[in-house]
Scaffold this active site. Structure first.
Site, PDB file in Angstrom:
ATOM      1  N   GLU A  26     -14.499  59.490 -16.120  1.00 14.57           N
ATOM      2  CA  GLU A  26     -14.592  58.447 -14.932  1.00 14.57           C
ATOM      3  C   GLU A  26     -13.421  59.221 -13.885  1.00 14.57           C
ATOM      4  O   GLU A  26     -12.713  60.075 -14.346  1.00 14.57           O
ATOM      5  CB  GLU A  26     -13.877  57.309 -15.310  1.00 14.57           C
ATOM      6  CG  GLU A  26     -13.770  56.262 -14.270  1.00 14.57           C
ATOM      7  CD  GLU A  26     -13.128  55.036 -14.615  1.00 14.57           C
ATOM      8  OE1 GLU A  26     -12.865  54.717 -15.626  1.00 14.57           O
ATOM      9  OE2 GLU A  26     -12.593  54.248 -13.724  1.00 14.57           O
ATOM     10  N   HIS A  81      -6.277  57.429 -16.468  1.00 14.02           N
ATOM     11  CA  HIS A  81      -6.163  56.558 -17.618  1.00 14.02           C
ATOM     12  C   HIS A  81      -7.359  56.872 -18.895  1.00 14.02           C
ATOM     13  O   HIS A  81      -7.888  57.513 -18.488  1.00 14.02           O
ATOM     14  CB  HIS A  81      -6.401  54.770 -17.522  1.00 14.02           C
ATOM     15  CG  HIS A  81      -7.621  54.785 -16.839  1.00 14.02           C
ATOM     16  ND1 HIS A  81      -8.219  54.644 -15.485  1.00 14.02           N
ATOM     17  CD2 HIS A  81      -8.922  54.729 -17.553  1.00 14.02           C
ATOM     18  CE1 HIS A  81      -9.567  54.415 -15.123  1.00 14.02           C
ATOM     19  NE2 HIS A  81      -9.918  54.383 -16.752  1.00 14.02           N
ATOM     20  N   GLU A 118     -10.087  43.451 -18.576  1.00  9.50           N
ATOM     21  CA  GLU A 118      -9.470  44.790 -18.886  1.00  9.50           C
ATOM     22  C   GLU A 118      -7.839  44.731 -18.428  1.00  9.50           C
ATOM     23  O   GLU A 118      -7.451  43.982 -17.819  1.00  9.50           O
ATOM     24  CB  GLU A 118     -10.016  46.062 -18.179  1.00  9.50           C
ATOM     25  CG  GLU A 118     -10.242  45.852 -16.683  1.00  9.50           C
ATOM     26  CD  GLU A 118      -9.455  46.861 -15.792  1.00  9.50           C
ATOM     27  OE1 GLU A 118      -8.476  47.497 -16.372  1.00  9.50           O
ATOM     28  OE2 GLU A 118      -9.930  46.903 -14.681  1.00  9.50           O
ATOM     29  N   HIS A 146     -13.586  56.130 -22.877  1.00 10.08           N
ATOM     30  CA  HIS A 146     -13.627  57.228 -21.784  1.00 10.08           C
ATOM     31  C   HIS A 146     -12.327  57.845 -21.539  1.00 10.08           C
ATOM     32  O   HIS A 146     -11.225  57.192 -21.734  1.00 10.08           O
ATOM     33  CB  HIS A 146     -14.368  56.869 -20.799  1.00 10.08           C
ATOM     34  CG  HIS A 146     -13.469  55.584 -19.864  1.00 10.08           C
ATOM     35  ND1 HIS A 146     -13.750  54.184 -20.132  1.00 10.08           N
ATOM     36  CD2 HIS A 146     -12.598  55.757 -18.758  1.00 10.08           C
ATOM     37  CE1 HIS A 146     -12.988  53.636 -19.416  1.00 10.08           C
ATOM     38  NE2 HIS A 146     -12.362  54.519 -18.636  1.00 10.08           N
TER      39      HIS A 146
HETATM   40  C1  MC0 Z   1     -22.571  55.740 -24.726  1.00  9.19           C
HETATM   41  N1  MC0 Z   1     -22.511  57.037 -25.196  1.00  9.19           N
HETATM   42  C2  MC0 Z   1     -21.391  57.517 -25.149  1.00  9.19           C
HETATM   43  C3  MC0 Z   1     -20.550  56.379 -24.470  1.00  9.19           C
HETATM   44  N2  MC0 Z   1     -21.505  55.208 -24.270  1.00  9.19           N
HETATM   45  N3  MC0 Z   1     -21.012  58.509 -25.570  1.00  9.19           N
HETATM   46  C4  MC0 Z   1     -19.578  58.805 -25.523  1.00  9.19           C
HETATM   47  N4  MC0 Z   1     -18.688  58.011 -24.845  1.00  9.19           N
HETATM   48  C5  MC0 Z   1     -19.256  56.557 -24.318  1.00  9.19           C
HETATM   49  N5  MC0 Z   1     -18.280  55.725 -23.887  1.00  9.19           N
HETATM   50  C6  MC0 Z   1     -23.846  57.663 -25.591  1.00  9.19           C
HETATM   51  C7  MC0 Z   1     -24.545  56.854 -26.760  1.00  9.19           C
HETATM   52  O1  MC0 Z   1     -23.807  56.898 -27.988  1.00  9.19           O
HETATM   53  C8  MC0 Z   1     -25.961  57.401 -26.661  1.00  9.19           C
HETATM   54  O2  MC0 Z   1     -25.893  58.572 -27.243  1.00  9.19           O
HETATM   55  C9  MC0 Z   1     -25.894  57.748 -25.379  1.00  9.19           C
HETATM   56  O3  MC0 Z   1     -24.766  57.790 -24.612  1.00  9.19           O
HETATM   57  C10 MC0 Z   1     -26.828  56.776 -24.470  1.00  9.19           C
HETATM   58  O4  MC0 Z   1     -26.091  55.561 -24.887  1.00  9.19           O
HETATM   59  P1  MC0 Z   1     -26.703  54.118 -24.733  1.00  9.19           P
HETATM   60  O5  MC0 Z   1     -26.012  53.272 -25.748  1.00  9.19           O
HETATM   61  O6  MC0 Z   1     -28.081  54.186 -25.129  1.00  9.19           O
HETATM   62  O7  MC0 Z   1     -26.465  53.363 -23.314  1.00  9.19           O
HETATM   63  P2  MC0 Z   1     -27.020  53.814 -21.983  1.00  9.19           P
HETATM   64  O8  MC0 Z   1     -27.671  54.916 -21.960  1.00  9.19           O
HETATM   65  O9  MC0 Z   1     -27.614  52.418 -21.529  1.00  9.19           O
HETATM   66  O10 MC0 Z   1     -25.588  53.846 -21.163  1.00  9.19           O
HETATM   67  C11 MC0 Z   1     -24.662  54.709 -21.386  1.00  9.19           C
HETATM   68  C12 MC0 Z   1     -23.930  55.110 -20.136  1.00  9.19           C
HETATM   69  C13 MC0 Z   1     -23.480  53.786 -19.804  1.00  9.19           C
HETATM   70  C14 MC0 Z   1     -22.866  56.165 -20.540  1.00  9.19           C
HETATM   71  C15 MC0 Z   1     -24.768  55.524 -18.992  1.00  9.19           C
HETATM   72  O11 MC0 Z   1     -22.528  53.047 -20.903  1.00  9.19           O
HETATM   73  C16 MC0 Z   1     -22.555  53.669 -18.540  1.00  9.19           C
HETATM   74  O12 MC0 Z   1     -23.325  53.806 -17.327  1.00  9.19           O
HETATM   75  N6  MC0 Z   1     -21.327  53.734 -18.605  1.00  9.19           N
HETATM   76  C17 MC0 Z   1     -20.607  53.865 -17.334  1.00  9.19           C
HETATM   77  C18 MC0 Z   1     -19.746  52.401 -17.077  1.00  9.19           C
HETATM   78  C19 MC0 Z   1     -18.797  51.915 -18.258  1.00  9.19           C
HETATM   79  O13 MC0 Z   1     -18.933  52.579 -19.262  1.00  9.19           O
HETATM   80  N7  MC0 Z   1     -18.180  50.912 -17.770  1.00  9.19           N
HETATM   81  C20 MC0 Z   1     -17.203  50.228 -18.597  1.00  9.19           C
HETATM   82  C21 MC0 Z   1     -15.729  50.551 -18.306  1.00  9.19           C
HETATM   83  P3  MC0 Z   1     -26.898  58.742 -28.533  1.00  9.19           P
HETATM   84  O14 MC0 Z   1     -26.770  60.296 -29.027  1.00  9.19           O
HETATM   85  O15 MC0 Z   1     -26.813  57.768 -29.663  1.00  9.19           O
HETATM   86  O16 MC0 Z   1     -28.247  58.843 -27.760  1.00  9.19           O
HETATM   87  S1  MC0 Z   1     -15.371  50.119 -16.783  1.00  9.19           S
HETATM   88  C22 MC0 Z   1     -14.153  50.858 -16.237  1.00  9.19           C
HETATM   89  O17 MC0 Z   1     -13.640  51.702 -16.776  1.00  9.19           O
HETATM   90  C23 MC0 Z   1     -13.534  50.308 -14.894  1.00  9.19           C
HETATM   91  C24 MC0 Z   1     -13.261  48.787 -15.019  1.00  9.19           C
HETATM   92  C25 MC0 Z   1     -12.180  51.038 -14.286  1.00  9.19           C
HETATM   93  O18 MC0 Z   1     -11.766  51.947 -15.055  1.00  9.19           O
HETATM   94  O19 MC0 Z   1     -11.653  50.593 -13.218  1.00  9.19           O
END
Ligand code: MC0
Length: 146
Positions: free
Chosen positions: A136, A7, A43, A84
């Site tokens: 992912e 996806h 979602e 993503h």
């Molecule tokens: C954050 N960053 C991204 C981003 N999210 N870059 C590209 N795409 C994204 N989606 C970048 C920010 O701009 C920042 O860069 C750096 O990563 C750190 O981000 P932050 O805003 O300070 O946030 P953190 O470090 O607390 O968390 C970022 C992180 C987090 C990726 C680790 O969002 C995470 O754990 N994501 C995985 C879970 C997730 O996204 N769940 C939602 C979908 P700069 O350069 O500004 O420092 S759930 C889903 O999809 C499930 C339901 C499913 O598919 O079944």
């Protein structure tokens, strides 16, 4: 092995309005909606096609359910849009993630897979290690809705 694009995740403020846009504009009518409390999202998965490996490909629309969620933080920083990409695996998602992490260049965000959409097992790769793309990995449930 990664066998398909499972996806594309899109962050939005209003899930119902965004579902309506994708349904009315593109004609996607095979739609599954659920809440994932752990991820802090409501979602929708809009099926676009079967992938030929027993899986399928979806557009995933993500609305945050709480302000400290990953999607809420993303929306506050970057606004609505592509959040993503998710690749489907043909086997154990943890083994796939371990293989990628073993190469040493990419951080896997979870120690073990978490609950994903439609009963899947999921994990994420850090966007900073993937050319700015949050990535992912998805192991689809055997009985995933068609
Ligand atoms: C954050 N960053 C991204 C981003 N999210 N870059 C590209 N795409 C994204 N989606 C970048 C920010 O701009 C920042 O860069 C750096 O990563 C750190 O981000 P932050 O805003 O300070 O946030 P953190 O470090 O607390 O968390 C970022 C992180 C987090 C990726 C680790 O969002 C995470 O754990 N994501 C995985 C879970 C997730 O996204 N769940 C939602 C979908 P700069 O350069 O500004 O420092 S759930 C889903 O999809 C499930 C339901 C499913 O598919 O079944």
């Amino acid at each position: 092995m990664l066998t398909r694009i499972d996806h594309i995740g899109i962050a939005c403020h209003d899930l119902d309005a965004t579902i309506a846009f994708y349904r009315d504009t593109y004609g996607f009518t095979d739609i599954h909606v659920e809440v994932n409390e752990e991820q802090g999202v409501r979602e929708a998965m809009l099926k676009t096609n079967d992938a030929g490996d027993g899986g399928a490909t979806y557009i995933q629309l993500l609305e945050p359910t709480r302000p400290d969620s990953a999607v809420a933080k993303f929306l506050a920083k970057r606004g609505e849009g592509l959040h993503h990409i998710a690749f489907g695996t043909d086997g154990d998602v943890q083994a796939e993630a371990d293989g990628i992490a073993g190469a040493g260049r990419v951080r896997v965000l979870y120690d073990s897979p978490r609950h994903g959409s439609m009963g899947s097992r999921i994990t994420f790769l850090h966007p900073k290690d993937c050319g700015g793309v949050l990535t992912e990995l998805v192991e689809a449930a055997p009985e995933r809705p068609s």
